[in-house]
Design an enzyme around this catalytic site. Structure first.
Site, PDB file in Angstrom:
ATOM      1  N   ASP A  74       4.823  64.256  52.259  1.00 18.41           N
ATOM      2  CA  ASP A  74       4.625  62.848  51.885  1.00 18.41           C
ATOM      3  C   ASP A  74       5.883  62.095  52.312  1.00 18.41           C
ATOM      4  O   ASP A  74       6.853  62.691  52.777  1.00 18.41           O
ATOM      5  CB  ASP A  74       4.380  62.721  50.371  1.00 18.41           C
ATOM      6  CG  ASP A  74       4.096  61.277  49.956  1.00 18.41           C
ATOM      7  OD1 ASP A  74       3.402  60.570  50.712  1.00 18.41           O
ATOM      8  OD2 ASP A  74       4.586  60.839  48.898  1.00 18.41           O
ATOM      9  N   SER A  75       5.878  60.782  52.097  1.00 17.34           N
ATOM     10  CA  SER A  75       7.047  59.968  52.462  1.00 17.34           C
ATOM     11  C   SER A  75       8.209  60.167  51.482  1.00 17.34           C
ATOM     12  O   SER A  75       9.286  59.632  51.715  1.00 17.34           O
ATOM     13  CB  SER A  75       6.647  58.498  52.466  1.00 17.34           C
ATOM     14  OG  SER A  75       6.209  58.126  51.166  1.00 17.34           O
TER      15      SER A  75
ATOM     16  N   TYR B 285       5.626  54.727  54.094  1.00 12.33           N
ATOM     17  CA  TYR B 285       4.617  54.911  55.139  1.00 12.33           C
ATOM     18  C   TYR B 285       3.631  53.731  55.149  1.00 12.33           C
ATOM     19  O   TYR B 285       3.045  53.412  56.164  1.00 12.33           O
ATOM     20  CB  TYR B 285       3.813  56.192  54.887  1.00 12.33           C
ATOM     21  CG  TYR B 285       4.470  57.487  55.317  1.00 12.33           C
ATOM     22  CD1 TYR B 285       5.736  57.509  55.915  1.00 12.33           C
ATOM     23  CD2 TYR B 285       3.811  58.702  55.126  1.00 12.33           C
ATOM     24  CE1 TYR B 285       6.312  58.715  56.301  1.00 12.33           C
ATOM     25  CE2 TYR B 285       4.379  59.903  55.518  1.00 12.33           C
ATOM     26  CZ  TYR B 285       5.626  59.910  56.103  1.00 12.33           C
ATOM     27  OH  TYR B 285       6.186  61.110  56.491  1.00 12.33           O
TER      28      TYR B 285
ATOM     29  N   CYS C  91      -0.538  62.749  50.814  1.00 18.81           N
ATOM     30  CA  CYS C  91      -0.256  61.345  51.102  1.00 18.81           C
ATOM     31  C   CYS C  91      -1.558  60.676  51.537  1.00 18.81           C
ATOM     32  O   CYS C  91      -2.198  61.133  52.491  1.00 18.81           O
ATOM     33  CB  CYS C  91       0.769  61.301  52.232  1.00 18.81           C
ATOM     34  SG  CYS C  91       0.988  59.683  52.957  1.00 18.81           S
TER      35      CYS C  91
ATOM     36  N   GLU D 114       9.748  55.909  43.797  1.00 15.85           N
ATOM     37  CA  GLU D 114      10.734  56.597  44.641  1.00 15.85           C
ATOM     38  C   GLU D 114      12.151  56.444  44.085  1.00 15.85           C
ATOM     39  O   GLU D 114      13.012  57.289  44.301  1.00 15.85           O
ATOM     40  CB  GLU D 114      10.627  56.025  46.060  1.00 15.85           C
ATOM     41  CG  GLU D 114      11.199  56.886  47.150  1.00 15.85           C
ATOM     42  CD  GLU D 114      10.576  58.266  47.284  1.00 15.85           C
ATOM     43  OE1 GLU D 114       9.385  58.449  46.977  1.00 15.85           O
ATOM     44  OE2 GLU D 114      11.301  59.184  47.681  1.00 15.85           O
TER      45      GLU D 114
ATOM     46  N   CYS E  41      -2.668  56.400  46.114  1.00 18.55           N
ATOM     47  CA  CYS E  41      -1.342  56.684  46.697  1.00 18.55           C
ATOM     48  C   CYS E  41      -0.748  57.736  45.780  1.00 18.55           C
ATOM     49  O   CYS E  41      -0.801  57.594  44.548  1.00 18.55           O
ATOM     50  CB  CYS E  41      -0.480  55.426  46.716  1.00 18.55           C
ATOM     51  SG  CYS E  41       1.277  55.760  47.035  1.00 18.55           S
TER      52      CYS E  41
ATOM     53  N   HIS F 172       2.093  58.478  44.898  1.00 14.01           N
ATOM     54  CA  HIS F 172       3.187  58.073  43.996  1.00 14.01           C
ATOM     55  C   HIS F 172       2.647  57.570  42.646  1.00 14.01           C
ATOM     56  O   HIS F 172       3.322  57.664  41.628  1.00 14.01           O
ATOM     57  CB  HIS F 172       4.024  56.947  44.622  1.00 14.01           C
ATOM     58  CG  HIS F 172       5.003  57.411  45.666  1.00 14.01           C
ATOM     59  ND1 HIS F 172       4.610  57.789  46.925  1.00 14.01           N
ATOM     60  CD2 HIS F 172       6.359  57.545  45.632  1.00 14.01           C
ATOM     61  CE1 HIS F 172       5.682  58.144  47.625  1.00 14.01           C
ATOM     62  NE2 HIS F 172       6.756  57.991  46.866  1.00 14.01           N
TER      63      HIS F 172
HETATM   64  N1  DGL Z   1       2.540  58.438  48.721  1.00 17.02           N
HETATM   65  C1  DGL Z   1       2.010  57.930  49.932  1.00 17.02           C
HETATM   66  C2  DGL Z   1       0.525  57.683  49.852  1.00 17.02           C
HETATM   67  O1  DGL Z   1      -0.150  58.434  49.166  1.00 17.02           O
HETATM   68  C3  DGL Z   1       2.824  56.955  50.752  1.00 17.02           C
HETATM   69  C4  DGL Z   1       3.543  55.864  50.046  1.00 17.02           C
HETATM   70  C5  DGL Z   1       4.405  55.090  51.029  1.00 17.02           C
HETATM   71  O2  DGL Z   1       5.320  55.693  51.609  1.00 17.02           O
HETATM   72  O3  DGL Z   1       4.145  53.903  51.284  1.00 17.02           O
HETATM   73  O4  DGL Z   1      -0.016  56.809  50.470  1.00 17.02           O
END
Ligand code: DGL
Length: 268
Positions: A7-8, A39, A70, A149, A181, A183
């Protein structure tokens, strides 16, 4: 077998913890690409190059299964990656879409995701494939992943950001909200009291982990080893990651390099 997940940043740990909850004992390499976070504001072409470099590296490190932990990568790159690699790839978007289609009572489904995921309309397409009469409202919540983050999971700033994402969905009277997402599940404790009654939250990590289990040969065989590979600031990652998931293993730094054959990842 070693499983690679990426993931990012810390977001994909919400998937890794569910993999470990299912007592999947394989060693895991978790790639946190904090250098390229977020991302969600990247173009498809940029993200494709980054994701291919990560997957090339994970395959070279011996991973026999790759989990795009992700949603943005799953939305923008997964079909292309499946054509490129021999190893199986599991994404989070399709399992999440399927779960939402199954769980929604009325078919009115809200999705919170990054801007790139929202623009791709991948959630709409995937949910409608499972449930053609569904009404899907997707909301870009670009502020949320950077908060997680930084380890910001509660307090007035987080509550304000969550309330702003909820507003447009309240008009749509959705009965299901997909955390599109990886996160976002870390915000669930703060989000739950803000949700209107009767809204079911879908965290695709559970279904993605179940898909990993179906490929796994090592279940209930003890604690697999977890190594985190970090492309940006390792200190911030470790500080935040430990707060989110205490079982975090050892951390190593990796770096991206650009050669004549494009972007690649190297051990630092
Ligand atoms: N956690 C990621 C997702 O599920 C990416 C979040 C990001 O870096 O913008 O989309």
């Amino acid at each position: 077998m070693t499983i690679g997940l990426f993931d990012s940043g810390v977001g994909g740990l919400s998937v890794l913890r569910r993999v470990r909850d299912l007592k999947i004992s394989e060693d895991c390499l978790y790639f946190a690409d904090t250098l390229h976070m977020p991302y969600g504001s990247r173009s498809s072409a940029e993200l494709r190059e980054i994701v291919f470099a990560i997957c090339d590296f994970l395959v070279a490190e011996g991973c026999r299964l790759i989990v795009m932990a992700c949603n943005t990568s799953s939305a923008l790159v997964l079909p292309l990656a499946r054509a490129r690699y021999k190893v199986p790839l599991i994404g989070v978007l399709e399992p999440g879409a399927r779960a939402a289609a199954e769980v929604s009572r009325t078919g009115a489904i809200g999705v919170w995701a990054t801007l790139a995921t929202t623009r791709s309309q991948a959630y709409e397409k995937s949910i409608l494939a499972y449930r053609p009469e569904a009404r899907v409202s997707t909301q870009a919540c670009g502020e949320l992943a950077p908060l997680v983050e930084q380890g910001e999971l509660c307090g007035p700033i987080v509550e304000q950001a969550l309330a702003a994402c909820l507003l447009p969905l309240l008009d749509q009277v959705v009965d299901t909200l997909v955390l599109g997402c990886t996160h976002y599940p870390f915000l669930l404790e703060t989000l739950t009291p803000l949700l209107p009654p009767g809204v079911t939250v879908v965290d695709p990590a559970y279904q993605a982990a179940a898909a990993v289990a179906s490929h796994s040969t090592e279940i209930h065989r003890g604690q697999g080893h977890t190594t985190c590979l970090v492309s940006g600031s390792g200190d911030n990652f470790l500080r935040v990651a430990r707060g989110l998931w205490p079982d975090i293993g050892e951390t190593k730094e990796v770096r991206f390099a650009r050669g004549s054959d494009g972007l690649r990842v190297e051990m630092s």
